[in-house]
Design a protein around this motif. Structure first.
Motif, PDB file in Angstrom:
ATOM      1  N   PRO A 113       0.800  -1.233   0.000  1.00 25.14           N
ATOM      2  CA  PRO A 113       0.000   0.000   0.000  1.00 25.14           C
ATOM      3  C   PRO A 113       0.828   1.276   0.000  1.00 25.14           C
ATOM      4  CG  PRO A 113      -0.501  -1.358   1.923  1.00 25.14           C
ATOM      5  CD  PRO A 113       0.512  -2.083   1.107  1.00 25.14           C
ATOM      6  N   LEU A 114       2.063   1.246   0.503  1.00 30.48           N
ATOM      7  CA  LEU A 114       2.872   2.462   0.555  1.00 30.48           C
ATOM      8  C   LEU A 114       3.984   2.462  -0.496  1.00 30.48           C
ATOM      9  CD1 LEU A 114       3.078   3.016   4.417  1.00 30.48           C
ATOM     10  CD2 LEU A 114       1.730   4.261   2.759  1.00 30.48           C
ATOM     11  N   ALA A 115       3.849   1.652  -1.522  1.00 30.68           N
ATOM     12  CA  ALA A 115       4.863   1.639  -2.578  1.00 30.68           C
ATOM     13  C   ALA A 115       4.967   3.028  -3.188  1.00 30.68           C
ATOM     14  CB  ALA A 115       4.490   0.614  -3.638  1.00 30.68           C
ATOM     15  N   GLY A 116       6.183   3.514  -3.327  1.00 30.89           N
ATOM     16  CA  GLY A 116       6.400   4.835  -3.895  1.00 30.89           C
ATOM     17  C   GLY A 116       6.323   5.971  -2.897  1.00 30.89           C
ATOM     18  N   PHE A 117       5.986   5.672  -1.653  1.00 26.60           N
ATOM     19  CA  PHE A 117       5.916   6.686  -0.601  1.00 26.60           C
ATOM     20  C   PHE A 117       7.198   6.672   0.217  1.00 26.60           C
ATOM     21  CE2 PHE A 117       1.514   6.275  -1.626  1.00 26.60           C
ATOM     22  CZ  PHE A 117       0.913   7.455  -1.240  1.00 26.60           C
ATOM     23  N   ILE A 118       7.512   7.803   0.805  1.00 22.16           N
ATOM     24  CA  ILE A 118       8.579   7.883   1.802  1.00 22.16           C
ATOM     25  C   ILE A 118       7.881   7.936   3.154  1.00 22.16           C
ATOM     26  CG2 ILE A 118      10.374   9.354   2.789  1.00 22.16           C
ATOM     27  CD1 ILE A 118      11.076  10.194  -0.029  1.00 22.16           C
ATOM     28  N   VAL A 119       8.243   7.030   4.040  1.00 21.85           N
ATOM     29  CA  VAL A 119       7.631   6.968   5.363  1.00 21.85           C
ATOM     30  C   VAL A 119       8.656   7.445   6.381  1.00 21.85           C
ATOM     31  CG1 VAL A 119       6.575   5.496   7.096  1.00 21.85           C
ATOM     32  CG2 VAL A 119       6.169   5.037   4.667  1.00 21.85           C
ATOM     33  N   LEU A 120       8.326   8.533   7.092  1.00 20.47           N
ATOM     34  CA  LEU A 120       9.180   9.048   8.166  1.00 20.47           C
ATOM     35  C   LEU A 120       8.585   8.573   9.482  1.00 20.47           C
ATOM     36  CD1 LEU A 120       9.608  12.693   6.856  1.00 20.47           C
ATOM     37  CD2 LEU A 120      11.185  10.790   6.592  1.00 20.47           C
ATOM     38  N   SER A 121       9.289   7.670  10.143  1.00 19.81           N
ATOM     39  CA  SER A 121       8.798   7.114  11.407  1.00 19.81           C
ATOM     40  C   SER A 121       9.247   8.005  12.553  1.00 19.81           C
ATOM     41  CB  SER A 121       9.344   5.703  11.604  1.00 19.81           C
ATOM     42  OG  SER A 121       8.833   4.850  10.611  1.00 19.81           O
ATOM     43  N   ILE A 122       8.293   8.407  13.374  1.00 21.53           N
ATOM     44  CA  ILE A 122       8.569   9.264  14.526  1.00 21.53           C
ATOM     45  C   ILE A 122       8.332   8.406  15.767  1.00 21.53           C
ATOM     46  CG2 ILE A 122       7.967  11.391  15.727  1.00 21.53           C
ATOM     47  CD1 ILE A 122       6.823  12.379  13.024  1.00 21.53           C
ATOM     48  N   PRO A 123       9.337   8.267  16.633  1.00 19.34           N
ATOM     49  CA  PRO A 123       9.176   7.406  17.801  1.00 19.34           C
ATOM     50  C   PRO A 123       8.205   7.991  18.819  1.00 19.34           C
ATOM     51  CG  PRO A 123      11.262   8.576  17.916  1.00 19.34           C
ATOM     52  CD  PRO A 123      10.641   8.908  16.585  1.00 19.34           C
ATOM     53  N   ALA A 124       7.900   7.207  19.813  1.00 23.25           N
ATOM     54  CA  ALA A 124       7.039   7.670  20.896  1.00 23.25           C
ATOM     55  C   ALA A 124       7.702   8.855  21.597  1.00 23.25           C
ATOM     56  CB  ALA A 124       6.785   6.538  21.881  1.00 23.25           C
ATOM     57  N   GLY A 125       6.894   9.806  22.023  1.00 21.32           N
ATOM     58  CA  GLY A 125       7.395  10.974  22.738  1.00 21.32           C
ATOM     59  C   GLY A 125       6.642  12.215  22.316  1.00 21.32           C
ATOM     60  N   ARG A 126       7.007  13.324  22.946  1.00 18.71           N
ATOM     61  CA  ARG A 126       6.415  14.619  22.618  1.00 18.71           C
ATOM     62  C   ARG A 126       7.496  15.457  21.972  1.00 18.71           C
ATOM     63  NH1 ARG A 126       4.430  19.510  26.478  1.00 18.71           N
ATOM     64  NH2 ARG A 126       3.080  20.498  24.957  1.00 18.71           N
ATOM     65  N   PHE A 127       7.217  15.952  20.787  1.00 18.12           N
ATOM     66  CA  PHE A 127       8.188  16.706  20.017  1.00 18.12           C
ATOM     67  C   PHE A 127       7.647  18.104  19.770  1.00 18.12           C
ATOM     68  CE2 PHE A 127       8.644  12.252  19.174  1.00 18.12           C
ATOM     69  CZ  PHE A 127       9.999  12.052  19.348  1.00 18.12           C
ATOM     70  N   THR A 128       8.413  19.113  20.176  1.00 16.97           N
ATOM     71  CA  THR A 128       8.011  20.504  20.019  1.00 16.97           C
ATOM     72  C   THR A 128       8.558  21.034  18.706  1.00 16.97           C
ATOM     73  OG1 THR A 128       8.015  20.825  22.404  1.00 16.97           O
ATOM     74  CG2 THR A 128       8.121  22.809  21.059  1.00 16.97           C
ATOM     75  N   LEU A 129       7.672  21.573  17.883  1.00 18.55           N
ATOM     76  CA  LEU A 129       8.070  22.170  16.615  1.00 18.55           C
ATOM     77  C   LEU A 129       8.058  23.680  16.791  1.00 18.55           C
ATOM     78  CD1 LEU A 129       5.950  19.981  14.177  1.00 18.55           C
ATOM     79  CD2 LEU A 129       8.330  19.680  14.835  1.00 18.55           C
ATOM     80  N   ASN A 130       9.249  24.268  16.913  1.00 19.99           N
ATOM     81  CA  ASN A 130       9.372  25.721  17.080  1.00 19.99           C
ATOM     82  C   ASN A 130       9.446  26.446  15.756  1.00 19.99           C
ATOM     83  OD1 ASN A 130       9.392  25.860  19.945  1.00 19.99           O
ATOM     84  ND2 ASN A 130      11.412  24.923  19.893  1.00 19.99           N
ATOM     85  N   GLN A 131       9.628  25.695  14.671  1.00 13.71           N
ATOM     86  CA  GLN A 131       9.670  26.268  13.332  1.00 13.71           C
ATOM     87  C   GLN A 131       8.713  25.491  12.451  1.00 13.71           C
ATOM     88  OE1 GLN A 131      13.678  26.212  11.899  1.00 13.71           O
ATOM     89  NE2 GLN A 131      14.469  27.472  13.556  1.00 13.71           N
ATOM     90  N   ARG A 132       8.456  26.010  11.296  1.00 12.71           N
ATOM     91  CA  ARG A 132       7.589  25.338  10.334  1.00 12.71           C
ATOM     92  C   ARG A 132       8.163  23.972   9.983  1.00 12.71           C
ATOM     93  NH1 ARG A 132       6.391  29.722   5.603  1.00 12.71           N
ATOM     94  NH2 ARG A 132       5.655  31.398   6.942  1.00 12.71           N
ATOM     95  N   LEU A 133       7.291  23.045   9.771  1.00 13.51           N
ATOM     96  CA  LEU A 133       7.665  21.750   9.213  1.00 13.51           C
ATOM     97  C   LEU A 133       7.295  21.810   7.740  1.00 13.51           C
ATOM     98  CD1 LEU A 133       8.604  18.817   9.507  1.00 13.51           C
ATOM     99  CD2 LEU A 133       6.240  18.230  10.071  1.00 13.51           C
ATOM    100  N   VAL A 134       8.297  21.847   6.890  1.00 15.33           N
ATOM    101  CA  VAL A 134       8.065  22.000   5.462  1.00 15.33           C
ATOM    102  C   VAL A 134       8.400  20.687   4.769  1.00 15.33           C
ATOM    103  CG1 VAL A 134       8.715  23.280   3.382  1.00 15.33           C
ATOM    104  CG2 VAL A 134       8.627  24.456   5.585  1.00 15.33           C
ATOM    105  N   ILE A 135       7.429  20.147   4.072  1.00 16.06           N
ATOM    106  CA  ILE A 135       7.630  18.942   3.280  1.00 16.06           C
ATOM    107  C   ILE A 135       7.449  19.367   1.832  1.00 16.06           C
ATOM    108  CG2 ILE A 135       6.765  16.632   2.782  1.00 16.06           C
ATOM    109  CD1 ILE A 135       5.799  16.570   5.731  1.00 16.06           C
ATOM    110  N   THR A 136       8.508  19.227   1.048  1.00 14.62           N
ATOM    111  CA  THR A 136       8.512  19.801  -0.298  1.00 14.62           C
ATOM    112  C   THR A 136       8.230  18.784  -1.396  1.00 14.62           C
ATOM    113  OG1 THR A 136      10.901  19.508  -0.454  1.00 14.62           O
ATOM    114  CG2 THR A 136      10.093  21.635   0.382  1.00 14.62           C
ATOM    115  N   ARG A 137       7.842  17.602  -1.039  1.00 15.22           N
ATOM    116  CA  ARG A 137       7.513  16.610  -2.061  1.00 15.22           C
ATOM    117  C   ARG A 137       6.232  15.898  -1.694  1.00 15.22           C
ATOM    118  NH1 ARG A 137      11.113  11.790  -2.944  1.00 15.22           N
ATOM    119  NH2 ARG A 137       9.125  10.865  -3.422  1.00 15.22           N
TER     120      ARG A 137
END
Length: 64
Positions: A6-30
Protein backbone atom coordinates in the motif's frame (compact mmCIF):
# COMPACT_ATOMS: atom_id res chain seq x y z
CA UNK A 1 1.20 -11.05 -10.15
CA UNK A 2 2.67 -9.81 -6.85
CA UNK A 3 0.41 -7.30 -5.07
CA UNK A 4 1.85 -3.82 -4.64
CA UNK A 5 2.39 -2.82 -1.00
CA UNK A 6 0.00 0.00 0.00
CA UNK A 7 2.87 2.46 0.55
CA UNK A 8 4.86 1.64 -2.58
CA UNK A 9 6.40 4.83 -3.89
CA UNK A 10 5.92 6.69 -0.60
CA UNK A 11 8.58 7.88 1.80
CA UNK A 12 7.63 6.97 5.36
CA UNK A 13 9.18 9.05 8.17
CA UNK A 14 8.80 7.11 11.41
CA UNK A 15 8.57 9.26 14.53
CA UNK A 16 9.18 7.41 17.80
CA UNK A 17 7.04 7.67 20.90
CA UNK A 18 7.40 10.97 22.74
CA UNK A 19 6.42 14.62 22.62
CA UNK A 20 8.19 16.71 20.02
CA UNK A 21 8.01 20.50 20.02
CA UNK A 22 8.07 22.17 16.62
CA UNK A 23 9.37 25.72 17.08
CA UNK A 24 9.67 26.27 13.33
CA UNK A 25 7.59 25.34 10.33
CA UNK A 26 7.66 21.75 9.21
CA UNK A 27 8.07 22.00 5.46
CA UNK A 28 7.63 18.94 3.28
CA UNK A 29 8.51 19.80 -0.30
CA UNK A 30 7.51 16.61 -2.06
CA UNK A 31 4.42 14.53 -2.42
CA UNK A 32 3.89 10.96 -1.20
CA UNK A 33 5.40 11.54 2.24
CA UNK A 34 3.88 9.86 5.30
CA UNK A 35 4.62 10.90 8.89
CA UNK A 36 4.00 7.85 11.03
CA UNK A 37 4.10 8.03 14.80
CA UNK A 38 4.04 5.25 17.37
CA UNK A 39 0.30 5.76 17.93
CA UNK A 40 -2.07 8.60 18.69
CA UNK A 41 -1.46 8.37 22.43
CA UNK A 42 2.29 7.77 22.13
CA UNK A 43 3.59 10.34 19.62
CA UNK A 44 2.67 14.03 19.87
CA UNK A 45 3.79 16.90 17.66
CA UNK A 46 3.35 20.06 19.73
CA UNK A 47 3.24 23.50 18.13
CA UNK A 48 3.58 26.20 20.82
CA UNK A 49 2.54 28.95 18.36
CA UNK A 50 -0.80 29.25 16.64
CA UNK A 51 -0.84 28.21 13.01
CA UNK A 52 -1.45 31.84 12.05
CA UNK A 53 1.71 32.86 13.92
CA UNK A 54 3.70 30.06 12.33
CA UNK A 55 2.38 30.32 8.76
CA UNK A 56 0.77 33.73 8.49
CA UNK A 57 -2.82 34.61 7.61
CA UNK A 58 -4.87 32.47 5.27
CA UNK A 59 -4.57 34.37 2.03
CA UNK A 60 -7.45 32.46 0.43
CA UNK A 61 -10.10 33.99 2.66
CA UNK A 62 -8.15 36.98 4.03
CA UNK A 63 -9.15 36.28 7.62
CA UNK A 64 -5.91 34.90 9.10
Amino acid sequence: MTPTPPLAGFIVLSIPAGRFTLNQRLVITRSRVVLRGAGSSRTTLYLPKSLTDAYGPNRADGRG
